[in-house]
Enzyme design. Structure first.
Site, mmCIF file in Angstrom:
data_model
loop_
_atom_site.group_PDB
_atom_site.id
_atom_site.type_symbol
_atom_site.label_atom_id
_atom_site.label_comp_id
_atom_site.label_asym_id
_atom_site.label_seq_id
_atom_site.Cartn_x
_atom_site.Cartn_y
_atom_site.Cartn_z
ATOM 1 N N ILE A 155 0.836 -1.202 0.000
ATOM 2 C CA ILE A 155 0.000 0.000 0.000
ATOM 3 C C ILE A 155 0.872 1.254 0.000
ATOM 4 O O ILE A 155 0.584 2.225 -0.709
ATOM 5 C CB ILE A 155 -0.943 -0.012 1.231
ATOM 6 N N ILE B 31 -6.589 -5.600 1.071
ATOM 7 C CA ILE B 31 -5.854 -5.136 -0.100
ATOM 8 C C ILE B 31 -4.760 -6.163 -0.406
ATOM 9 O O ILE B 31 -4.041 -6.587 0.513
ATOM 10 C CB ILE B 31 -5.188 -3.759 0.192
ATOM 11 N N LYS C 50 -4.458 -0.798 15.605
ATOM 12 C CA LYS C 50 -5.022 0.007 14.515
ATOM 13 C C LYS C 50 -6.086 0.972 15.071
ATOM 14 O O LYS C 50 -6.213 2.103 14.604
ATOM 15 C CB LYS C 50 -5.616 -0.887 13.418
ATOM 16 N N GLY D 131 5.292 -10.474 13.803
ATOM 17 C CA GLY D 131 5.334 -11.936 13.706
ATOM 18 C C GLY D 131 4.389 -12.523 12.667
ATOM 19 O O GLY D 131 4.344 -13.728 12.484
ATOM 20 N N THR E 252 -1.427 -7.374 -0.999
ATOM 21 C CA THR E 252 -0.040 -6.910 -0.820
ATOM 22 C C THR E 252 0.779 -8.114 -0.336
ATOM 23 O O THR E 252 0.198 -9.140 0.047
ATOM 24 C CB THR E 252 0.053 -5.810 0.272
ATOM 25 N N SER F 128 -6.816 0.353 9.895
ATOM 26 C CA SER F 128 -7.438 -0.833 9.298
ATOM 27 C C SER F 128 -8.916 -0.919 9.659
ATOM 28 O O SER F 128 -9.319 -0.527 10.763
ATOM 29 C CB SER F 128 -6.744 -2.096 9.791
ATOM 30 N N TYR G 45 -3.459 -6.675 16.877
ATOM 31 C CA TYR G 45 -3.413 -5.837 15.660
ATOM 32 C C TYR G 45 -4.633 -4.907 15.615
ATOM 33 O O TYR G 45 -4.505 -3.715 15.330
ATOM 34 C CB TYR G 45 -3.370 -6.752 14.440
ATOM 35 N N ASP H 220 14.677 0.736 10.490
ATOM 36 C CA ASP H 220 13.625 0.000 11.202
ATOM 37 C C ASP H 220 12.944 0.948 12.192
ATOM 38 O O ASP H 220 13.587 1.460 13.111
ATOM 39 C CB ASP H 220 14.270 -1.183 11.938
ATOM 40 N N ASN I 172 2.324 4.852 7.327
ATOM 41 C CA ASN I 172 1.796 3.635 6.696
ATOM 42 C C ASN I 172 2.469 2.359 7.194
ATOM 43 O O ASN I 172 1.823 1.316 7.249
ATOM 44 C CB ASN I 172 1.962 3.752 5.175
#
Ligand code: NAP
Length: 264
Positions: free
Chosen positions: A19, A192, A163, A96, A194, A146, A159, A64, A90
């Site tokens: 993305i 999406i 987000k 992991g 990716t 997200s 996650y 990083d 982004n």
């Protein structure tokens, strides 16, 4: 619509792939000088080369974002080269990877690592670049969040939480930056295609008896992911919205979260 991004400098974190790459190409196509970023120098340089080959302007920084030292070093470089008028936070994903373990088994270390990767990295980059935007009286901060922050699949709670925190951070920023000419928004992204989503797409395709998700894309989109648009998203589906939010056309838009998920 003319987005008038000429003369603007845009840092897109995590634009060596997926993305972010789509956003970098789109912003450059609309006239911005794009600072491409990733951990992988060759991939980052490759995207910058795509931009210059198409007649655009690009620079490259690498590092990083879960390392404070590497983040500081790459931001020193960005600021020395003129800072950024547009920041697209982004870079991210699930620390992991998207292994579908039961939600109660996700370790505290993984929760922390996912939060660091998505939220604290974006906070650190924002804190260094916003002062320059304030001095110039214009700026854009856009978070790639997200749709799972809003509707919950039965896994990846670390996650989802990270987000959701990004969306909240964008709202808080918008309030703090009120009246300054600097806006802050987020985009809640659906599914999406990716490199990062590939394993999830393949796992979902397997439930339909397919070995490649591309062979069952329509069925996957409508029956498994319950989308209203019968295809899997592509980076440009997000990049257009980011380009709009990044432009002077969106002066009146701040503190909002735009959901682009094909109507899940
Ligand atoms: N794909 C989806 O379906 C989807 C859905 C909702 C939200 N999102 C969000 O969209 C964003 C981009 O995801 P994507 O699917 O495009 O992923 P991707 O193709 O795997 O790209 C991730 C990018 O982030 C960079 N990156 C990853 N970890 C990093 C770190 N620790 N430090 C610096 N850079 C790092 C990668 O750089 P290198 O490759 O150079 O290491 C790469 O450029 C993420 O925030 C993700 O949460 C994606």
């Amino acid at each position: 619509m003319e987005l008038t991004l000429e003369g603007k400098r845009a840092l897109v974190t995590g634009s060596s792939s997926g993305i972010g790459r789509g956003i970098a190409l789109r912003l450059a196509g609309e006239g911005a000088t794009v600072i491409v970023h990733g951990r992988n120098a060759d991939r980052s340089r490759g995207v910058a080369d795509e931009i210059t080959a198409a007649g655009g302007d690009a620079e490259v920084v690498t590092g990083d974002l879960t390392s404070a030292a590497e983040t500081d070093a790459l931001l020193d470089q960005v600021i020395a080269a003129g800072g950024a008028d547009i920041l697209i936070n982004n870079a991210g994903g699930r620390a992991g990877g998207f292994s579908p373990e039961p939600v109660w088994e996700t370790s505290a270390d993984r929760w922390l690592a996912t939060y660091q990767l998505n939220v604290l990295s974006a906070v650190a980059v924002t804190q260094r670049l916003v002062p320059g935007m304030l001095e110039r009286g214009w700026g854009r901060v856009i978070h790639v969040a997200s749709a799972v922050a809003l509707h919950q699949p039965p896994a990846f709670a670390d996650y989802q939480g990270a987000k959701a925190a990004e969306i909240n951070f964008a709202r808080s920023l918008a309030r703090g930056l009120g009246g300054s000419g600097v806006t802050a928004n987020s985009i809640s992204v659906g599914i999406i295609a990716t490199p990062d989503s590939e394993s999830e797409l393949q796992r979902a395709a397997a439930t339909l008896g397919a070995s490649d998700w591309r062979d069952v894309e329509k069925e996957l989109a409508t029956t498994v992911f319950r989308q209203q648009v019968p295809r899997i998203g592509r980076p440009d589906d997000i990049a257009w919205a980011v380009a709009y939010l990044a432009s002077p056309r969106a002066d009146f838009v701040t503190g909002t979260n735009i959901v682009i998920d094909a109507g899940i």
